[in-house]
Enzyme design. Structure first.
Site, PDB file in Angstrom:
ATOM      1  N   ARG A 145      -6.052   2.645   1.927  1.00 26.56           N
ATOM      2  CA  ARG A 145      -7.382   2.059   2.120  1.00 26.56           C
ATOM      3  C   ARG A 145      -7.499   1.490   3.517  1.00 26.56           C
ATOM      4  O   ARG A 145      -6.518   1.177   4.168  1.00 26.56           O
ATOM      5  CB  ARG A 145      -7.609   0.938   1.104  1.00 26.56           C
ATOM      6  N   ARG A 163      -2.687 -10.718  -2.941  1.00 33.08           N
ATOM      7  CA  ARG A 163      -1.310 -11.101  -2.637  1.00 33.08           C
ATOM      8  C   ARG A 163      -0.880 -12.199  -3.603  1.00 33.08           C
ATOM      9  O   ARG A 163      -1.716 -13.013  -4.014  1.00 33.08           O
ATOM     10  CB  ARG A 163      -1.194 -11.649  -1.208  1.00 33.08           C
ATOM     11  N   LYS A 189       6.142  -1.855  -5.154  1.00 34.38           N
ATOM     12  CA  LYS A 189       5.151  -0.763  -5.150  1.00 34.38           C
ATOM     13  C   LYS A 189       5.840   0.605  -5.220  1.00 34.38           C
ATOM     14  O   LYS A 189       6.659   0.935  -4.357  1.00 34.38           O
ATOM     15  CB  LYS A 189       4.314  -0.882  -3.878  1.00 34.38           C
TER      16      LYS A 189
HETATM   17  P1  ATP Z   1      -0.756  -3.403  -0.314  1.00 32.91           P
HETATM   18  O1  ATP Z   1      -1.467  -4.502  -1.049  1.00 32.91           O
HETATM   19  O2  ATP Z   1       0.428  -2.867  -1.026  1.00 32.91           O
HETATM   20  O3  ATP Z   1      -0.512  -3.720   1.138  1.00 32.91           O
HETATM   21  P2  ATP Z   1      -3.213  -2.120  -0.252  1.00 32.91           P
HETATM   22  O4  ATP Z   1      -3.679  -1.828  -1.625  1.00 32.91           O
HETATM   23  O5  ATP Z   1      -3.839  -3.275   0.438  1.00 32.91           O
HETATM   24  O6  ATP Z   1      -1.662  -2.187  -0.298  1.00 32.91           O
HETATM   25  P3  ATP Z   1      -3.287   0.657   0.233  1.00 32.91           P
HETATM   26  O7  ATP Z   1      -4.321   1.292   1.019  1.00 32.91           O
HETATM   27  O8  ATP Z   1      -3.312   0.803  -1.228  1.00 32.91           O
HETATM   28  O9  ATP Z   1      -3.276  -0.857   0.680  1.00 32.91           O
HETATM   29  O10 ATP Z   1      -1.895   1.268   0.667  1.00 32.91           O
HETATM   30  C1  ATP Z   1      -1.511   1.350   2.000  1.00 32.91           C
HETATM   31  C2  ATP Z   1      -0.356   0.405   2.196  1.00 32.91           C
HETATM   32  O11 ATP Z   1       0.713   0.761   1.325  1.00 32.91           O
HETATM   33  C3  ATP Z   1       0.245   0.507   3.581  1.00 32.91           C
HETATM   34  O12 ATP Z   1      -0.390  -0.385   4.471  1.00 32.91           O
HETATM   35  C4  ATP Z   1       1.697   0.100   3.364  1.00 32.91           C
HETATM   36  O13 ATP Z   1       1.819  -1.310   3.351  1.00 32.91           O
HETATM   37  C5  ATP Z   1       1.973   0.559   1.943  1.00 32.91           C
HETATM   38  N1  ATP Z   1       2.683   1.856   1.875  1.00 32.91           N
HETATM   39  C6  ATP Z   1       2.562   2.949   2.670  1.00 32.91           C
HETATM   40  N2  ATP Z   1       3.362   3.941   2.251  1.00 32.91           N
HETATM   41  C7  ATP Z   1       3.998   3.477   1.156  1.00 32.91           C
HETATM   42  C8  ATP Z   1       4.973   4.025   0.278  1.00 32.91           C
HETATM   43  N3  ATP Z   1       5.436   5.256   0.400  1.00 32.91           N
HETATM   44  N4  ATP Z   1       5.410   3.241  -0.732  1.00 32.91           N
HETATM   45  C9  ATP Z   1       4.960   1.988  -0.921  1.00 32.91           C
HETATM   46  N5  ATP Z   1       4.046   1.406  -0.123  1.00 32.91           N
HETATM   47  C10 ATP Z   1       3.574   2.137   0.901  1.00 32.91           C
END
Ligand code: ATP
Length: 266
Positions: free
Chosen positions: A64, A263, A129
């Site tokens: 995202r 978070r 995750k």
């Molecule tokens: P988060 O809260 O986990 O930071 P988000 O929901 O705000 O994620 P998303 O767009 O869902 O953001 O996911 C992108 C984020 O996921 C990236 O910024 C990175 O932190 C994390 N990410 C990227 N690749 C992976 C992976 N292979 N496994 C786990 N996390 C990943």
């Protein structure tokens, strides 16, 4: 139309899909920039099936808000599915939560313990995750709209895999014998197929309980980080449209998905 790279085992995928196999058109490629972008930019003609694009490697996998999704060759399952809403479907609300339930149910069917969902679009195992989801809508321009649901699942990350700014990541290999990537794809697609049917006829309210049951932060203190503002509260689940319910000192707040991240709060 199936053009598979040598490592894609289509029969294993179709076997996992069982009777639902006819509902899908599956294509696998060695590499593309992003499977979501490919389906959003060039949607296949509507033939009544769910079109799936799997890539061995993505050079620009997306999360995202312009974030990147990282994958290592052979270590991940990355694919997108184009689903056209049946005519007359209500406005899609909570679709990324529905995709999360599908991934969670597929992992649970493989006896992986501790699967949880983090609003709005992450799948965790015991807090770390393991999978990310990116849902993008293709406007209908007078016709029923469609959604592209992108899913990345960590199967067995290399020991030096690191995600900048993200500590809590995990893979399926750390929680038992990982399934074959193609059988896992079949399992996830089978769950998506069944959940889409429920979602199309009854909307997110019919699936809200399944999401709440797996809510990683149920009743826990969290903070919601937005552009320039942070809201603190206790996670009270999700609403009938997939909005997060946050119990704050000022009362119950609804947080719409979009420009915010959830978070854990100390
Ligand atoms: P988060 O809260 O986990 O930071 P988000 O929901 O705000 O994620 P998303 O767009 O869902 O953001 O996911 C992108 C984020 O996921 C990236 O910024 C990175 O932190 C994390 N990410 C990227 N690749 C992976 C992976 N292979 N496994 C786990 N996390 C990943």
């Amino acid at each position: 139309m199936i053009a598979a790279p040598a490592t894609f085992d289509l029969p294993a995928c179709l076997q996992a899909l069982g009777l639902r196999a006819g509902a899908f058109a599956i294509r696998a490629v060695d590499e593309c920039a992003s499977t979501n972008s490919a389906l959003v930019d060039h949607p296949p003609a509507d033939d009544g099936r769910i079109h799936v694009l799997l890539a061995e490697r993505q050079s620009a996998g997306r999360g995202r808000r312009g974030r990147s999704w990282m994958a290592w060759p052979g270590a991940s399952l990355t694919f997108s599915a184009l689903w056209r809403f049946p005519t007359g479907s209500p406005v899609p609300a909570g679709l990324s939560l529905v995709a999360g339930i599908a991934v969670a149910r597929a992992l649970e069917s493989l006896a992986i313990p501790g699967v949880q969902l983090k609003w709005p679009n992450d799948v965790l195992i015991n807090g770390d995750k393991v999978a990310g989801i990116l849902v993008e809508l293709i406007p209908g321009r007078g016709r029923t709209p469609a959604a592209v649901i992108g899913i990345g699942i960590n199967l067995g990350l290399p020991p030096d895999a690191a995600i900048p700014g993200h500590n809590g990541i995990t893979d399926l290999a750390s929680h038992g014998q990982p399934p074959s990537r193609d059988a896992l794809l079949g399992r996830v697609l089978a769950e998506l197929h069944d959940l889409f049917a429920t979602y199309a006829s009854a909307g997110f309210p019919a699936l809200r309980g399944a999401w709440m049951q797996r809510n990683a932060f149920a009743d826990l203190p969290v903070r919601i980080e937005g552009e320039g503002s942070t809201v603190h509260g206790r996670c009270a689940g999700v609403d009938d449209d997939g909005a997060l319910l946050l119990d704050t000192s000022g009362g119950l707040q609804r947080i719409l998905s979009g420009e915010v991240s959830l978070r854990a709060a100390p």
